[in-house]
Design a protein around this motif. Structure first.
Motif, PDB file in Angstrom:
ATOM      1  N   LEU A  64      -2.587 -10.002   6.006  1.00 37.31           N
ATOM      2  CA  LEU A  64      -2.906  -9.610   7.458  1.00 37.31           C
ATOM      3  C   LEU A  64      -2.102 -10.274   8.497  1.00 37.31           C
ATOM      4  CD1 LEU A  64      -4.752  -7.759   9.194  1.00 37.31           C
ATOM      5  CD2 LEU A  64      -6.691  -9.699   9.058  1.00 37.31           C
ATOM      6  N   SER A  65      -1.858 -11.535   8.477  1.00 37.98           N
ATOM      7  CA  SER A  65      -1.056 -12.274   9.221  1.00 37.98           C
ATOM      8  C   SER A  65       0.420 -11.798   9.396  1.00 37.98           C
ATOM      9  CB  SER A  65      -0.832 -13.824   8.863  1.00 37.98           C
ATOM     10  OG  SER A  65      -2.167 -14.424   8.713  1.00 37.98           O
ATOM     11  N   ILE A  66       0.974 -11.387   8.292  1.00 41.55           N
ATOM     12  CA  ILE A  66       2.380 -10.762   8.431  1.00 41.55           C
ATOM     13  C   ILE A  66       2.069  -9.434   9.172  1.00 41.55           C
ATOM     14  CG2 ILE A  66       4.162  -9.499   7.115  1.00 41.55           C
ATOM     15  CD1 ILE A  66       3.457 -11.570   4.865  1.00 41.55           C
ATOM     16  N   CYS A  67       1.176  -8.624   8.834  1.00 37.30           N
ATOM     17  CA  CYS A  67       1.283  -7.349   9.897  1.00 37.30           C
ATOM     18  C   CYS A  67       0.802  -7.533  10.996  1.00 37.30           C
ATOM     19  CB  CYS A  67      -0.054  -6.308   9.069  1.00 37.30           C
ATOM     20  SG  CYS A  67      -0.122  -5.900   7.411  1.00 37.30           S
ATOM     21  N   MET A  68      -0.073  -8.734  11.506  1.00 33.87           N
ATOM     22  CA  MET A  68      -0.129  -8.946  12.946  1.00 33.87           C
ATOM     23  C   MET A  68       1.086  -9.521  13.620  1.00 33.87           C
ATOM     24  SD  MET A  68      -3.385  -8.148  13.709  1.00 33.87           S
ATOM     25  CE  MET A  68      -2.784  -6.468  12.842  1.00 33.87           C
TER      26      MET A  68
ATOM     27  N   VAL B 177       6.227   6.567  11.748  1.00 36.22           N
ATOM     28  CA  VAL B 177       6.969   7.050  10.867  1.00 36.22           C
ATOM     29  C   VAL B 177       7.733   5.949  10.009  1.00 36.22           C
ATOM     30  CG1 VAL B 177       9.105   8.670  10.224  1.00 36.22           C
ATOM     31  CG2 VAL B 177       7.237   9.339  11.808  1.00 36.22           C
ATOM     32  N   LEU B 178       8.309   5.031  10.798  1.00 39.74           N
ATOM     33  CA  LEU B 178       9.170   3.877  10.189  1.00 39.74           C
ATOM     34  C   LEU B 178       8.413   3.286   9.252  1.00 39.74           C
ATOM     35  CD1 LEU B 178      11.475   2.682  12.996  1.00 39.74           C
ATOM     36  CD2 LEU B 178      12.269   3.829  11.074  1.00 39.74           C
ATOM     37  N   ILE B 179       7.228   2.639   9.723  1.00 39.98           N
ATOM     38  CA  ILE B 179       6.147   2.083   8.865  1.00 39.98           C
ATOM     39  C   ILE B 179       5.815   2.854   7.488  1.00 39.98           C
ATOM     40  CG2 ILE B 179       3.904   1.048   8.851  1.00 39.98           C
ATOM     41  CD1 ILE B 179       4.352   0.278  11.784  1.00 39.98           C
ATOM     42  N   PHE B 180       5.479   4.035   7.694  1.00 35.08           N
ATOM     43  CA  PHE B 180       5.358   4.729   6.548  1.00 35.08           C
ATOM     44  C   PHE B 180       6.304   4.929   5.459  1.00 35.08           C
ATOM     45  CE2 PHE B 180       1.789   7.288   8.467  1.00 35.08           C
ATOM     46  CZ  PHE B 180       0.959   7.163   7.662  1.00 35.08           C
ATOM     47  N   PHE B 181       7.723   4.909   5.765  1.00 29.98           N
ATOM     48  CA  PHE B 181       8.614   5.237   5.025  1.00 29.98           C
ATOM     49  C   PHE B 181       9.206   3.619   4.460  1.00 29.98           C
ATOM     50  CE2 PHE B 181       9.405   9.282   6.811  1.00 29.98           C
ATOM     51  CZ  PHE B 181       9.851  10.084   5.754  1.00 29.98           C
ATOM     52  N   LEU B 182       8.828   2.635   5.344  1.00 33.40           N
ATOM     53  CA  LEU B 182       9.161   1.234   4.920  1.00 33.40           C
ATOM     54  C   LEU B 182       8.246   0.354   4.257  1.00 33.40           C
ATOM     55  CD1 LEU B 182      11.762   0.710   7.705  1.00 33.40           C
ATOM     56  CD2 LEU B 182      12.515   1.496   5.224  1.00 33.40           C
ATOM     57  N   HIS B 183       6.983   0.913   4.027  1.00 34.17           N
ATOM     58  CA  HIS B 183       5.963   0.224   3.777  1.00 34.17           C
ATOM     59  C   HIS B 183       6.091  -0.697   2.617  1.00 34.17           C
ATOM     60  CE1 HIS B 183       4.794   2.411   0.073  1.00 34.17           C
ATOM     61  NE2 HIS B 183       5.269   3.408   0.597  1.00 34.17           N
TER      62      HIS B 183
ATOM     63  N   ASP C 173      -0.069  -2.130   0.702  1.00 34.61           N
ATOM     64  CA  ASP C 173      -1.529  -1.486   0.752  1.00 34.61           C
ATOM     65  C   ASP C 173      -2.033  -1.434   2.203  1.00 34.61           C
ATOM     66  OD1 ASP C 173      -3.551  -0.581  -0.549  1.00 34.61           O
ATOM     67  OD2 ASP C 173      -4.762  -2.250  -0.291  1.00 34.61           O
ATOM     68  N   LEU C 174      -1.902  -2.234   3.073  1.00 30.97           N
ATOM     69  CA  LEU C 174      -2.457  -2.316   4.646  1.00 30.97           C
ATOM     70  C   LEU C 174      -1.168  -1.487   5.635  1.00 30.97           C
ATOM     71  CD1 LEU C 174      -3.362  -6.096   4.885  1.00 30.97           C
ATOM     72  CD2 LEU C 174      -4.860  -4.081   4.581  1.00 30.97           C
ATOM     73  N   ALA C 175      -0.412  -1.076   4.910  1.00 22.73           N
ATOM     74  CA  ALA C 175       0.719  -0.362   5.934  1.00 22.73           C
ATOM     75  C   ALA C 175       0.219   0.733   6.621  1.00 22.73           C
ATOM     76  CB  ALA C 175       1.868   0.080   5.181  1.00 22.73           C
TER      77      ALA C 175
ATOM     78  N   PHE D 131     -20.271  -2.393   2.680  1.00 21.44           N
ATOM     79  CA  PHE D 131     -19.562  -1.477   1.766  1.00 21.44           C
ATOM     80  C   PHE D 131     -18.385  -1.962   0.924  1.00 21.44           C
ATOM     81  CE2 PHE D 131     -21.215   1.322   5.303  1.00 21.44           C
ATOM     82  CZ  PHE D 131     -22.155   2.072   4.403  1.00 21.44           C
ATOM     83  N   HIS D 132     -18.154  -3.423   0.858  1.00 22.81           N
ATOM     84  CA  HIS D 132     -17.441  -3.907   0.207  1.00 22.81           C
ATOM     85  C   HIS D 132     -15.850  -3.682   0.181  1.00 22.81           C
ATOM     86  CE1 HIS D 132     -21.179  -5.983  -1.310  1.00 22.81           C
ATOM     87  NE2 HIS D 132     -21.336  -4.857  -1.568  1.00 22.81           N
ATOM     88  N   GLN D 133     -15.401  -3.127   1.336  1.00 20.57           N
ATOM     89  CA  GLN D 133     -14.183  -2.859   1.704  1.00 20.57           C
ATOM     90  C   GLN D 133     -13.064  -3.907   1.671  1.00 20.57           C
ATOM     91  OE1 GLN D 133     -13.181   0.584   0.838  1.00 20.57           O
ATOM     92  NE2 GLN D 133     -15.264   0.681  -0.013  1.00 20.57           N
ATOM     93  N   GLY D 134     -13.659  -4.885   2.118  1.00 22.02           N
ATOM     94  CA  GLY D 134     -12.709  -6.193   2.258  1.00 22.02           C
ATOM     95  C   GLY D 134     -11.902  -5.979   3.505  1.00 22.02           C
ATOM     96  N   VAL D 135     -10.565  -6.552   3.421  1.00 18.50           N
ATOM     97  CA  VAL D 135      -9.904  -6.344   4.794  1.00 18.50           C
ATOM     98  C   VAL D 135      -9.542  -5.279   5.308  1.00 18.50           C
ATOM     99  CG1 VAL D 135      -7.665  -6.897   3.491  1.00 18.50           C
ATOM    100  CG2 VAL D 135      -7.773  -7.620   5.770  1.00 18.50           C
ATOM    101  N   LYS D 136      -9.368  -4.231   4.350  1.00 25.40           N
ATOM    102  CA  LYS D 136      -9.026  -2.908   4.736  1.00 25.40           C
ATOM    103  C   LYS D 136     -10.379  -2.377   5.500  1.00 25.40           C
ATOM    104  CE  LYS D 136      -6.843   0.096   2.307  1.00 25.40           C
ATOM    105  NZ  LYS D 136      -6.445   0.923   1.127  1.00 25.40           N
TER     106      LYS D 136
END
Length: 500
Positions: A309-313, A366-372, A391-393, A445-450
């Motif tokens: 999550l820190s990397i995504c942020m 679009v870039l994030i989708f292709f480079l996830h 998984d978080l992309a 609902f036990h979905q964690g970070v997502k």
């Protein structure tokens, strides 16, 4: 006595806003082309040029400022894990709280200076700047206990004792940085309202180069350790203050800076109210994603989730510099047009800004989708973390897309003076809907970070964006222009033009 060219004794305008060569060119082209489509394309082109005079340099300045903190953390990381943790917490938690509040309070100048500049009340920009210095300096004094007592506060928040102790020491060394915000943020918005963003960009570039050199000298040559690294950030940010102040008082703003004035001490209560509502509005947004990381950290076995999550942020933080620059550009353009009594111009500026920022957001989506699968390679080589980021992309992509729209709508609010109204919307959407939704999805609902992230994005940010979109679409822009003229009289404070 006339207060400026194109203005009568009673303050009414006899000349259009910002009578630049661009406007003359637009008028001629429109008169020569009766075709509506051609007229629209010309208007879009001229508005785009005005907008990007603000947005382009603002993107560079924000990335340079953001990078100074990243570089400081990187050099601290070379000193050890404890030093990296202390620097990260001191800069992200202590300074981050302080930064968001003072930046938001300074945003009141985007409304005041933007509308005054549009109405050709040029001398009032210097008065507003001085009022902002006074208000933000007093706020800095009030916030000093946050730095002085950082160690016990961090221990109370559950930080390990050694990290809390060292973070508290670093926070004390950040006190000069803290006070630099009170002067730098108002100066940036003062110049931004006059389309002088290129000056801010050049000063930030010079300070960034000095910061990199100082950081290297302190860590590798003089070996002054973590506290020396903290001091480099103080020096670099105060260099920005000195550069912007020198340009302002040294003749770079002859029409808008007429010297220190006693008017700065009049009308302070109205100014404080607008500054406070601006601060709350932006703070509620700034803290929202910090809460996301804190909530994730409380999940069972959260180490990998927090890393991902820190990397995504971090990726989102760098990309966010673009929509935040559109936020600044939209606020100035809307305020200028409303101050000039041109409601239709404010509406058109809003439309152009939203469309262009959204288009840029779609490109990154679009870039994030292709480079996830490759997103986190510059941060880590850990297969587990890389998979977690991938998984978080999808959530990152939609966060980037929503953030390409929402700040522009907030910029409209700042340009129009709706800060207090939007602060209530942010409070309701983010903290009464988004945070509970994140808790529900993450734990119940036990979905964690997502689940936490999805709940906060679609329950908070998306709802807030939808509400602001409806408000902007239903806005009576001519009525807002009339209100802007009344606000100018109220915010002026009724003082004389005495310089001291």
């Amino acid at each position: 006595m006339s207060s400026g060219d194109g203005e009568n004794r009673d303050g009414t305008l006899t000349a259009p806003l910002l009578y630049h060569s661009d406007d003359v060119e637009t008028t001629k082209l429109i008169e020569q082309n009766d075709d509506d489509e051609k007229t629209l394309s010309v208007r879009v082109w001229i508005e785009t040029k005005k907008l990007w005079r603000i947005v382009g340099p603002a993107i560079f300045s924000r990335i340079a400022s953001y990078s100074m903190f990243v570089i400081t953390q990187a050099f601290a990381g070379h000193l050890g894990d404890l030093q990296l943790a202390a620097m990260s917490i001191a800069s992200s938690v202590i300074v981050g709280f302080d930064f968001g509040l003072l930046l938001g309070m300074a945003s009141a100048l985007e409304t005041l200076c933007g509308q005054a500049y549009g109405a050709r009340k040029y001398h009032m920009l210097g008065v507003y700047l001085q009022r902002s210095w006074i208000v933000l300096f007093l706020c800095c004094v009030a916030l000093l206990p946050l730095f002085v007592f950082a160690t016990p506060v961090l221990k109370l928040l559950g930080q390990p004792e050694d990290v809390a102790e060292l973070s508290g020491t670093v926070a004390l060394y950040f006190i000069p940085l803290h006070f630099s915000f009170a002067f730098q943020f108002p100066l940036q918005r003062f110049l931004q309202s006059q389309l002088k963003n290129s000056v801010t960009a050049l000063v930030n570039l010079a300070a960034f180069c000095v910061h990199v050199l100082l950081s290297w000298l302190v860590v590798y040559r003089f070996r002054l350790g973590l506290l020396g690294t903290a001091l480099t950030l103080n020096i670099s940010w105060w260099l920005i203050v000195v550069g912007l102040f020198g340009y302002t008082v040294g003749g770079g703003c002859r029409n808008t800076w007429t010297g220190f004035s006693s008017e700065a001490f009049s009308g302070l209560w109205e100014f404080i109210k607008l500054s406070a509502s601006s601060g709350v509005m932006l703070c509620l947004e700034n803290w929202y994603y910090r809460i996301l990381i804190v909530m994730t950290g409380n999940l069972p076995n959260a180490e990998i989730a927090v890393d991902a999550l820190s990397i995504c942020m971090s990726i989102n933080g760098f990309e966010l510099m673009i929509p935040l620059s559109f936020f600044a550009g939209t606020g100035v353009r809307v305020a200028n047009e409303l101050g000039a009594g041109n409601g239709k111009g404010a509406k058109f500026a809003t439309l152009v800004s939203v469309v262009q920022s959204t288009a840029i957001g779609l490109v990154f989506w679009v870039l994030i989708f292709f480079l996830h699968n490759e997103l986190a390679l510059i941060y880590t080589s850990s297969k587990v973390v890389l998979d977690a980021v991938s998984d978080l992309a999808l959530l990152l992509a939609f966060t980037v897309l929503l953030n390409s729209i929402q700040p522009i709508l907030s910029g409209v609010a700042v340009g129009s003076g709706w800060q207090a109204y939007v602060a209530y919307i942010n409070l309701g959407c983010y903290y009464l809907v988004g945070v509970p939704m994140g808790l529900l999805m993450g734990w119940v609902f036990h979905q964690g970070v997502k689940g936490i992230w999805a709940g906060m994005i679609f329950g908070g940010t998306a709802v807030q964006t939808l509400i602001l979109s409806v408000i902007v679409m239903r806005c009576d822009w001519e009525n807002e222009a009339a209100k802007a003229r009344m606000h100018l009289s109220k915010w002026a404070g009724g003082g004389s033009r005495n310089s001291v």
